[in-house]
Design a protein around this motif. Structure first.
Motif, PDB file in Angstrom:
ATOM      1  N   PRO A   1      -7.564 -49.227 -91.328  1.00  0.00           N
ATOM      2  CA  PRO A   1      -8.917 -48.853 -91.145  1.00  0.00           C
ATOM      3  C   PRO A   1      -9.291 -48.211 -92.685  1.00  0.00           C
ATOM      4  N   TRP A   2     -10.448 -48.317 -93.011  1.00  0.00           N
ATOM      5  CA  TRP A   2     -11.251 -47.647 -94.078  1.00  0.00           C
ATOM      6  C   TRP A   2     -11.308 -45.986 -93.653  1.00  0.00           C
ATOM      7  N   ARG A   3     -11.154 -45.183 -94.455  1.00  0.00           N
ATOM      8  CA  ARG A   3     -10.966 -43.797 -93.930  1.00  0.00           C
ATOM      9  C   ARG A   3     -12.210 -43.138 -94.264  1.00  0.00           C
ATOM     10  N   PRO A   4     -12.827 -42.851 -93.083  1.00  0.00           N
ATOM     11  CA  PRO A   4     -14.143 -41.933 -93.456  1.00  0.00           C
ATOM     12  C   PRO A   4     -13.873 -40.394 -93.602  1.00  0.00           C
ATOM     13  N   PRO A   5     -14.847 -39.596 -94.230  1.00  0.00           N
ATOM     14  CA  PRO A   5     -14.300 -38.342 -94.455  1.00  0.00           C
ATOM     15  C   PRO A   5     -14.297 -37.364 -93.578  1.00  0.00           C
ATOM     16  N   GLY A   6     -13.573 -36.209 -93.411  1.00  0.00           N
ATOM     17  CA  GLY A   6     -13.614 -35.227 -92.569  1.00  0.00           C
ATOM     18  C   GLY A   6     -12.586 -35.717 -91.321  1.00  0.00           C
ATOM     19  N   GLY A   7     -12.825 -35.231 -90.045  1.00  0.00           N
ATOM     20  CA  GLY A   7     -11.645 -35.535 -88.947  1.00  0.00           C
ATOM     21  C   GLY A   7     -12.377 -36.591 -88.116  1.00  0.00           C
ATOM     22  N   THR A   8     -13.110 -37.580 -88.647  1.00  0.00           N
ATOM     23  CA  THR A   8     -13.873 -38.645 -87.864  1.00  0.00           C
ATOM     24  C   THR A   8     -12.613 -39.581 -87.582  1.00  0.00           C
ATOM     25  N   VAL A   9     -12.443 -40.090 -86.440  1.00  0.00           N
ATOM     26  CA  VAL A   9     -11.223 -41.173 -86.184  1.00  0.00           C
ATOM     27  C   VAL A   9     -12.017 -42.543 -86.487  1.00  0.00           C
ATOM     28  N   PRO A  10     -11.372 -43.202 -87.311  1.00  0.00           N
ATOM     29  CA  PRO A  10     -11.816 -44.542 -87.614  1.00  0.00           C
ATOM     30  C   PRO A  10     -11.170 -45.464 -86.736  1.00  0.00           C
ATOM     31  N   VAL A  11     -12.006 -46.747 -86.154  1.00  0.00           N
ATOM     32  CA  VAL A  11     -11.784 -47.902 -85.584  1.00  0.00           C
ATOM     33  C   VAL A  11     -12.241 -49.113 -86.287  1.00  0.00           C
ATOM     34  N   PRO A  12     -11.179 -49.813 -86.398  1.00  0.00           N
ATOM     35  CA  PRO A  12     -11.444 -50.964 -87.426  1.00  0.00           C
ATOM     36  C   PRO A  12     -12.103 -52.102 -86.651  1.00  0.00           C
ATOM     37  N   LEU A  13     -12.800 -52.807 -87.615  1.00  0.00           N
ATOM     38  CA  LEU A  13     -13.396 -54.106 -87.268  1.00  0.00           C
ATOM     39  C   LEU A  13     -13.384 -54.824 -88.422  1.00  0.00           C
ATOM     40  N   PRO A  14     -13.149 -56.254 -88.093  1.00  0.00           N
ATOM     41  CA  PRO A  14     -13.298 -57.358 -89.108  1.00  0.00           C
ATOM     42  C   PRO A  14     -14.567 -57.258 -90.216  1.00  0.00           C
ATOM     43  N   ASP A  15     -14.370 -57.512 -91.184  1.00  0.00           N
ATOM     44  CA  ASP A  15     -15.345 -57.390 -92.052  1.00  0.00           C
ATOM     45  C   ASP A  15     -16.713 -57.919 -91.631  1.00  0.00           C
ATOM     46  N   GLY A  16     -16.501 -59.448 -91.195  1.00  0.00           N
ATOM     47  CA  GLY A  16     -17.748 -59.960 -90.764  1.00  0.00           C
ATOM     48  C   GLY A  16     -18.583 -59.181 -89.450  1.00  0.00           C
ATOM     49  N   VAL A  17     -17.826 -58.813 -88.584  1.00  0.00           N
ATOM     50  CA  VAL A  17     -18.327 -58.152 -87.491  1.00  0.00           C
ATOM     51  C   VAL A  17     -18.912 -56.753 -87.848  1.00  0.00           C
ATOM     52  N   TRP A  18     -18.386 -56.125 -88.595  1.00  0.00           N
ATOM     53  CA  TRP A  18     -18.610 -54.740 -89.182  1.00  0.00           C
ATOM     54  C   TRP A  18     -20.130 -54.962 -89.678  1.00  0.00           C
ATOM     55  N   ALA A  19     -19.958 -56.040 -90.665  1.00  0.00           N
ATOM     56  CA  ALA A  19     -21.274 -56.003 -91.593  1.00  0.00           C
ATOM     57  C   ALA A  19     -22.307 -56.638 -90.846  1.00  0.00           C
ATOM     58  N   TYR A  20     -22.096 -57.395 -89.616  1.00  0.00           N
ATOM     59  CA  TYR A  20     -23.469 -57.667 -88.824  1.00  0.00           C
ATOM     60  C   TYR A  20     -23.937 -56.559 -88.163  1.00  0.00           C
ATOM     61  N   LEU A  21     -22.936 -55.555 -87.663  1.00  0.00           N
ATOM     62  CA  LEU A  21     -23.578 -54.375 -86.793  1.00  0.00           C
ATOM     63  C   LEU A  21     -24.129 -53.177 -87.944  1.00  0.00           C
ATOM     64  N   ALA A  22     -23.571 -53.293 -89.180  1.00  0.00           N
ATOM     65  CA  ALA A  22     -23.662 -51.874 -89.960  1.00  0.00           C
ATOM     66  C   ALA A  22     -24.875 -52.358 -90.818  1.00  0.00           C
ATOM     67  N   LEU A  23     -24.836 -53.561 -91.362  1.00  0.00           N
ATOM     68  CA  LEU A  23     -25.652 -54.132 -92.367  1.00  0.00           C
ATOM     69  C   LEU A  23     -26.742 -55.358 -91.933  1.00  0.00           C
ATOM     70  N   PRO A  24     -27.501 -54.912 -90.925  1.00  0.00           N
ATOM     71  CA  PRO A  24     -28.295 -56.228 -90.290  1.00  0.00           C
ATOM     72  C   PRO A  24     -29.231 -56.747 -91.179  1.00  0.00           C
ATOM     73  N   GLY A  25     -30.214 -55.983 -91.978  1.00  0.00           N
ATOM     74  CA  GLY A  25     -30.949 -56.319 -92.823  1.00  0.00           C
ATOM     75  C   GLY A  25     -32.122 -57.205 -92.495  1.00  0.00           C
ATOM     76  N   GLU A  26     -32.556 -58.400 -93.343  1.00  0.00           N
ATOM     77  CA  GLU A  26     -33.577 -59.238 -92.971  1.00  0.00           C
ATOM     78  C   GLU A  26     -32.785 -60.658 -92.518  1.00  0.00           C
ATOM     79  N   THR A  27     -33.399 -60.987 -91.339  1.00  0.00           N
ATOM     80  CA  THR A  27     -32.609 -61.981 -90.609  1.00  0.00           C
ATOM     81  C   THR A  27     -33.396 -63.298 -90.401  1.00  0.00           C
ATOM     82  N   TRP A  28     -34.633 -63.318 -90.798  1.00  0.00           N
ATOM     83  CA  TRP A  28     -35.552 -64.489 -90.708  1.00  0.00           C
ATOM     84  C   TRP A  28     -34.953 -65.538 -91.443  1.00  0.00           C
ATOM     85  N   PRO A  29     -34.703 -66.705 -90.778  1.00  0.00           N
ATOM     86  CA  PRO A  29     -34.099 -67.968 -91.516  1.00  0.00           C
ATOM     87  C   PRO A  29     -35.031 -68.652 -92.196  1.00  0.00           C
TER      88      PRO A  29
END
Length: 335
Positions: free
Chosen positions: A251-279
């Motif tokens: 897992p990518w390591r966040p700063p401090g004492g945060t416990v990381p839980v990994p997700l695959p890149d595509g799933v994480w990106a959809y959750l974290a970087l939604p952006g504009e989705t109009w097709p």
């Protein structure tokens, strides 16, 4: 980047490949239809645990032996095959011949048998097993003792976070999403320590909230859960869903004492970087920072999204914390 070469004669058996984490769905089967390839072209993953035959019943091994193998709750079936098998996309294999009679008890395709069903074309050494039977991800599983990994000197392609939608092409929930969130749910549960969790409004809560509501008590002390990753601000979370680290496959390591839980890149990106989705393109332009608000409702399967319970249990069984009574009760009960 690496290529895998035959340990017998040195012939190259794969295209140049970059290592990625083992997908959570790698050993899960799905129904009776054909499945797509497990791995993206140009990638490989290593399974650190034993896989494939022979198998033994859980009841015939002791807790000490199971714990030494990294298992802390009953797992069925229990493999005593080779560790560190390498999995690649079938299209990335070179210089091999297929031996259909070595396939196992398959239905509409091939599956792993007692012996590998692919041999080196140069010297005949059994090197891998092709899997493409119904319900199984298409993949080639390379035997670790039959090959050597050789650096190519080629650079690893630059990382791009491409969003993976939660729907599959047929309109159902994505198997990758369900497996990835099932594995992540187990790790979030362990990190919670049994306390209630506070999730941000939005898709993250829609995905994990219903299951966590069933598994954890309401009220009392609360830990915060959110998303973190490269370039994102530090919100001081207790538990963060993060992408995998490209170099370590951990897992990518966040700063401090945060416990990381990994997700695959595509799933994480959809959750974290939604952006504009109009097709569809719109005529004219909108002011900077303004998004359209007349989107149609997105496609939605008729059934509720649920993290995969098999990935959940498989991950939880490999966490030493599952020996705690409250977690073991949840492991046995499921969600």
């Amino acid at each position: 980047m690496h290529v895998f070469v035959c340990a017998g004669c040195g012939a190259e058996l794969t295209a140049p490949l970059a290592r990625v984490p083992l997908p959570a769905e790698a050993h899960l089967s799905y129904g009776h239809g054909p499945m797509p390839p497990l791995m993206e072209p140009g990638t490989y993953a290593v399974d650190p645990e034993p896989s494939g035959p022979p198998f033994r019943p859980w009841e015939k091994i002791g807790e000490a032996e199971a714990a030494a193998r990294g298992l802390f709750a009953p797992v069925y079936p229990l493999s005593f095959g080779a560790r560190d098998r390498i999995v690649v996309a079938p299209g990335d294999v070179r210089g091999t011949v297929l031996i259909p009679e070595h396939s196992g008890d398959s239905c509409l395709g091939m599956c792993a048998g007692e012996l590998p069903n692919m041999a080196c074309a140069g010297c005949g050494l059994l090197v891998a097993s092709r899997v493409d039977d119904c319900g199984l991800w298409q993949a080639v599983w390379i035997e670790p003792d039959a090959v050597r990994r050789v650096p190519t000197g080629l650079p690893v392609p630059a990382r791009e976070f491409e969003q993976l939608p939660p729907l599959d092409p047929a309109g159902g929930w994505s198997d990758v999403w369900q497996a990835a969130t099932g594995a992540a749910l187990a790790r979030v549960l362990v990190a919670s320590g049994g306390t209630s969790l506070a999730l941000p409004d939005g898709l993250l809560t829609e995905v994990f909230g219903p299951a966590l509501d069933l598994l954890l008590p309401a009220g009392g002390p609360t830990k915060t859960v959110g998303l973190a990753g490269p370039g994102m601000p530090d919100h001081g979370l207790d538990i963060a869903l993060v992408p995998y680290d490209q170099e370590t496959c951990g897992p990518w390591r966040p700063p401090g004492g945060t416990v990381p839980v990994p997700l695959p890149d595509g799933v994480w990106a959809y959750l974290a970087l939604p952006g504009e989705t109009w097709p569809l393109p719109a005529s004219g332009t909108l002011p900077d920072g303004v998004l359209r608000d007349d989107y149609p409702l997105p496609d939605h399967p008729w059934y509720v999204f649920r993290p995969d319970h098999r990935a959940f249990r498989a991950t939880l069984a490999r966490c030493p914390e599952v020996r705690q009574p409250w977690l073991r009760a949840l492991y046995d009960r499921g969600f």
